[in-house]
Design a protein around this motif. Sequence first.
Motif, PDB file in Angstrom:
ATOM      1  N   VAL A 329      38.635  45.658  43.289  1.00 53.12           N
ATOM      2  CA  VAL A 329      39.531  46.111  44.353  1.00 53.12           C
ATOM      3  C   VAL A 329      40.975  45.826  43.963  1.00 53.12           C
ATOM      4  CG1 VAL A 329      40.060  45.918  46.820  1.00 53.12           C
ATOM      5  CG2 VAL A 329      37.729  45.572  46.023  1.00 53.12           C
ATOM      6  N   ASN A 330      41.876  46.756  44.316  1.00 51.41           N
ATOM      7  CA  ASN A 330      43.307  46.581  44.113  1.00 51.41           C
ATOM      8  C   ASN A 330      43.918  45.831  45.292  1.00 51.41           C
ATOM      9  OD1 ASN A 330      43.469  48.074  41.629  1.00 51.41           O
ATOM     10  ND2 ASN A 330      43.197  49.939  42.832  1.00 51.41           N
ATOM     11  N   PRO A 331      45.117  45.245  45.119  1.00 54.04           N
ATOM     12  CA  PRO A 331      45.735  44.499  46.222  1.00 54.04           C
ATOM     13  C   PRO A 331      45.993  45.325  47.482  1.00 54.04           C
ATOM     14  CG  PRO A 331      46.777  43.905  44.155  1.00 54.04           C
ATOM     15  CD  PRO A 331      45.860  45.062  43.861  1.00 54.04           C
ATOM     16  N   ASP A 332      46.035  46.658  47.360  1.00 50.75           N
ATOM     17  CA  ASP A 332      46.232  47.493  48.550  1.00 50.75           C
ATOM     18  C   ASP A 332      44.904  47.934  49.158  1.00 50.75           C
ATOM     19  OD1 ASP A 332      45.356  49.221  46.654  1.00 50.75           O
ATOM     20  OD2 ASP A 332      46.954  50.693  46.881  1.00 50.75           O
ATOM     21  N   CYS A 333      43.812  47.278  48.756  1.00 55.07           N
ATOM     22  CA  CYS A 333      42.459  47.512  49.278  1.00 55.07           C
ATOM     23  C   CYS A 333      41.800  48.763  48.713  1.00 55.07           C
ATOM     24  CB  CYS A 333      42.447  47.583  50.815  1.00 55.07           C
ATOM     25  SG  CYS A 333      43.047  46.079  51.601  1.00 55.07           S
ATOM     26  N   THR A 334      42.473  49.530  47.868  1.00 54.87           N
ATOM     27  CA  THR A 334      41.812  50.687  47.272  1.00 54.87           C
ATOM     28  C   THR A 334      40.780  50.201  46.266  1.00 54.87           C
ATOM     29  OG1 THR A 334      43.565  50.848  45.611  1.00 54.87           O
ATOM     30  CG2 THR A 334      43.769  52.224  47.583  1.00 54.87           C
ATOM     31  N   VAL A 335      39.622  50.834  46.276  1.00 54.86           N
ATOM     32  CA  VAL A 335      38.499  50.420  45.431  1.00 54.86           C
ATOM     33  C   VAL A 335      38.570  51.182  44.115  1.00 54.86           C
ATOM     34  CG1 VAL A 335      36.011  50.270  45.249  1.00 54.86           C
ATOM     35  CG2 VAL A 335      37.106  49.952  47.463  1.00 54.86           C
ATOM     36  N   LEU A 374      41.489  38.762  51.476  1.00 50.79           N
ATOM     37  CA  LEU A 374      42.200  39.325  50.320  1.00 50.79           C
ATOM     38  C   LEU A 374      43.624  38.787  50.253  1.00 50.79           C
ATOM     39  CD1 LEU A 374      42.074  42.864  48.917  1.00 50.79           C
ATOM     40  CD2 LEU A 374      44.281  42.049  49.657  1.00 50.79           C
ATOM     41  N   LYS A 375      44.296  38.743  51.405  1.00 50.46           N
ATOM     42  CA  LYS A 375      45.680  38.224  51.440  1.00 50.46           C
ATOM     43  C   LYS A 375      45.717  36.750  51.056  1.00 50.46           C
ATOM     44  CE  LYS A 375      49.761  37.913  54.401  1.00 50.46           C
ATOM     45  NZ  LYS A 375      50.089  36.562  53.980  1.00 50.46           N
ATOM     46  N   LYS A 376      44.687  35.994  51.481  1.00 49.75           N
ATOM     47  CA  LYS A 376      44.652  34.571  51.145  1.00 49.75           C
ATOM     48  C   LYS A 376      44.516  34.366  49.640  1.00 49.75           C
ATOM     49  CE  LYS A 376      42.430  30.232  52.426  1.00 49.75           C
ATOM     50  NZ  LYS A 376      41.431  29.585  53.295  1.00 49.75           N
ATOM     51  N   VAL A 377      43.684  35.194  48.985  1.00 49.01           N
ATOM     52  CA  VAL A 377      43.517  35.089  47.526  1.00 49.01           C
ATOM     53  C   VAL A 377      44.820  35.442  46.820  1.00 49.01           C
ATOM     54  CG1 VAL A 377      42.298  36.030  45.537  1.00 49.01           C
ATOM     55  CG2 VAL A 377      41.055  35.544  47.624  1.00 49.01           C
ATOM     56  N   ILE A 378      45.517  36.496  47.294  1.00 52.38           N
ATOM     57  CA  ILE A 378      46.789  36.904  46.681  1.00 52.38           C
ATOM     58  C   ILE A 378      47.831  35.807  46.838  1.00 52.38           C
ATOM     59  CG2 ILE A 378      48.695  38.556  46.825  1.00 52.38           C
ATOM     60  CD1 ILE A 378      46.657  40.678  47.607  1.00 52.38           C
ATOM     61  N   ASP A 379      47.862  35.157  48.010  1.00 61.34           N
ATOM     62  CA  ASP A 379      48.874  34.117  48.279  1.00 61.34           C
ATOM     63  C   ASP A 379      48.577  32.830  47.528  1.00 61.34           C
ATOM     64  OD1 ASP A 379      50.168  35.878  49.911  1.00 61.34           O
ATOM     65  OD2 ASP A 379      49.314  35.097  51.781  1.00 61.34           O
ATOM     66  N   THR A 380      47.297  32.388  47.533  1.00 61.89           N
ATOM     67  CA  THR A 380      46.943  31.100  46.908  1.00 61.89           C
ATOM     68  C   THR A 380      46.618  31.239  45.431  1.00 61.89           C
ATOM     69  OG1 THR A 380      44.598  31.361  47.479  1.00 61.89           O
ATOM     70  CG2 THR A 380      46.028  30.292  49.108  1.00 61.89           C
ATOM     71  N   LYS A 381      46.282  32.499  44.988  1.00 63.15           N
ATOM     72  CA  LYS A 381      45.889  32.751  43.601  1.00 63.15           C
ATOM     73  C   LYS A 381      44.660  31.932  43.194  1.00 63.15           C
ATOM     74  CE  LYS A 381      50.585  33.980  42.172  1.00 63.15           C
ATOM     75  NZ  LYS A 381      51.686  33.747  41.224  1.00 63.15           N
ATOM     76  N   LYS A 382      43.764  31.737  44.178  1.00 64.46           N
ATOM     77  CA  LYS A 382      42.534  31.005  43.927  1.00 64.46           C
ATOM     78  C   LYS A 382      41.346  31.803  44.465  1.00 64.46           C
ATOM     79  CE  LYS A 382      44.599  26.383  44.219  1.00 64.46           C
ATOM     80  NZ  LYS A 382      44.578  25.097  44.956  1.00 64.46           N
ATOM     81  N   PRO A 383      40.145  31.634  43.863  1.00 70.64           N
ATOM     82  CA  PRO A 383      38.959  32.320  44.401  1.00 70.64           C
ATOM     83  C   PRO A 383      38.706  31.893  45.844  1.00 70.64           C
ATOM     84  CG  PRO A 383      38.525  31.400  42.227  1.00 70.64           C
ATOM     85  CD  PRO A 383      39.842  30.855  42.649  1.00 70.64           C
ATOM     86  N   PHE A 384      38.038  32.770  46.580  1.00 73.68           N
ATOM     87  CA  PHE A 384      37.816  32.499  47.995  1.00 73.68           C
ATOM     88  C   PHE A 384      36.399  32.924  48.368  1.00 73.68           C
ATOM     89  CE2 PHE A 384      37.767  33.944  52.419  1.00 73.68           C
ATOM     90  CZ  PHE A 384      38.244  32.815  53.068  1.00 73.68           C
ATOM     91  N   HIS A 399      32.848  36.919  48.814  1.00 78.48           N
ATOM     92  CA  HIS A 399      33.504  36.194  47.716  1.00 78.48           C
ATOM     93  C   HIS A 399      34.530  37.110  47.053  1.00 78.48           C
ATOM     94  CE1 HIS A 399      34.047  33.316  44.470  1.00 78.48           C
ATOM     95  NE2 HIS A 399      33.989  34.329  43.630  1.00 78.48           N
ATOM     96  N   LEU A 400      35.728  36.602  46.868  1.00 77.04           N
ATOM     97  CA  LEU A 400      36.814  37.344  46.203  1.00 77.04           C
ATOM     98  C   LEU A 400      37.333  36.505  45.043  1.00 77.04           C
ATOM     99  CD1 LEU A 400      38.655  38.665  49.365  1.00 77.04           C
ATOM    100  CD2 LEU A 400      37.660  40.111  47.603  1.00 77.04           C
TER     101      LEU A 400
END
Length: 653
Positions: A329-335, A374-384, A399-400
Amino acid sequence: MQTLLKFKIMKLKNLSLNTKFTLSISLIIFAFCVIFSFLIYYHLKQKVIEDANEKTRIIITQIDALGNYVKEELRPAIFKLLHETGKKDEFIVEGMSTTHVRLSVMKRFNNKIGNYTYKRVSLEPINPLHKADALHAKLIDYFQRNPDKESWSGIVKSESQELLIMAKPIVVEKGCLICHGKIKDAPKALLKMFPREQDFKWKEGEIMGVESVSLPIASTLGEIKGVAISTFLFGVVSLIFLFVALQGAFWSFVIKPLKRLSSLFRGIVNGTEPLNQTIEAKTKDEIGELIFSFNQMSKYLFEAQEATKKYAETLQTIFEGITDPLALVNPDCTVEMTNHAYRTWMIEGRAAVFNERCDPERVDPDKFCPVHFLKKVIDTKKPFSEYWEGEDQKHYFIHLYPIFDDKGNVIKLVHYVKDITEKRKIEEQMRITEKLAAIGQLSAGLAHEINNPLGGIKLCFNNLISTEMDEETKNRHIEVINQGLTKIQEIIKQLLDFSKQSELVISLVSVNSLVENVLKLTDYLISKKGIKVIKKLSADVPEIMVDSNKIEQVFLNIVLNAIQAMDGKEGTLTVQSYLKNGYCYISFTDTGPGIPDEIFPKIFDPFFTTKPVGEGTGLGLSVSKSIVEQHNGRILVETSNRGSTFTVELPVK
């Protein structure tokens, strides 16, 4: 300026190898011709100057010798002759003046060999014609400031022409002061020829003037320049012919084979040429070795390409065969890439997968959805990872995993989803089963807790029926009956609340209160076994967001296991709560024999138990572990022959 320079450098980098070679050779040839011509010019110029210096030195030495002859022999002889003939006031310039003799001789010398100019001048000469010009005045000043210098030579510019000059200082000697001293001492004939009104102030040893020999060298230097230019032009023409020959050889041996290779590379990249082909190497030089290496590389790349295709097909098969949804998945949610399961969920419109473009920065705060994760993974740069219940009333494990670029920014995410609805139902049934098992273990205590108030109620009823009593005594009996019924009602309610099936209900709860409730519920068993309870509950532990019913079940399971471990001997149960690094810790320590090494790895396995048949389900610790992990926590275990400690770790936030 700097931008223009960068642009030119970039433009040079984009030139072909042949063009770069041509420009490089051209620059080398030009630089070689310029340097070679300059060296010839410099060498010839130095040679001319050395020769001219040598000739002027010889001439000035000869003139000095002539002057010394006049000064030391001829002039004294003429003075003697004039005295003897009674003509001591006479002065014969042609034989007695060293300056006149030198100039006359050099005049005759120039008639034979031209271009040389001799001057003997002074700042205060007897003959005004011998007055020093600006150039010679500077030379006089130079010798006056440097009295130790015997001569000076160099090239100067005078009257728009370059002259090579050698100069020597004229030092006042004792004999010079006869004519260049006081008027009364000078010959009268000399004063008649060159009258003056005041004495010269020269002193012996002073610099009174200079004598010089000069030679124009402009024409000579022009000839040298002509030779240098001719050499330069000849060298350029010769080297151009050499360059053309080199260029032809370079084209034939290097550029042509390289162009062939380059054309083939472009064909392979564009797909017009096959990768598995061989080029014939016609030579065994470096180009031949390059072609041989290309053939080897082509073969290796073809084999690697075929192997990669097979691996890709295998991976694609595995990827598509995964039964759980998986996507890139891309950061804009496009698959970008999905497997079959993910595409099926997208068609079904499942809430746990991404179906459309989104903006993580504009997430609806009132709508909890995977975009939040998804936003949390982008902000923290950690798996979620998260257990989540969607709007479709289904439970999911999401899982992301982030994928980074060279700068550490999240550019893509691996999205894995699993439908755990059925698993949750099974886990809930397991929790209910374990609760019922715990209730069975508590039954004796519960019966005791209920029998005590029932006995009091029965006694009060008998007294009310069979005994005459006043109104106050009757009311006290009725109050005792009400208190007993209330206590029984609370026990039954607590038992029903504990045993009923419930969904995860998160609320702000005091962990210490949950521990106290569990200890009250197990108070009869603990007292019956003679176990001492030590409570170290920290007042600093804040209220945290948990499902109180399920966490209470976890504590109860651990306490019942501790009671079972200390069965048959009086032991101590230590319960402690404390804060550390943003986590709340609740530990239960018993003084039993500990957990044997051979069964320690199995204690959290479902249906594993060491209790006799009918006394345990083997689900207690397994269910407890599932509940704690559902709250993003952990259960930690330490054991030895002195006892075991089970610690529940729960996040404060």
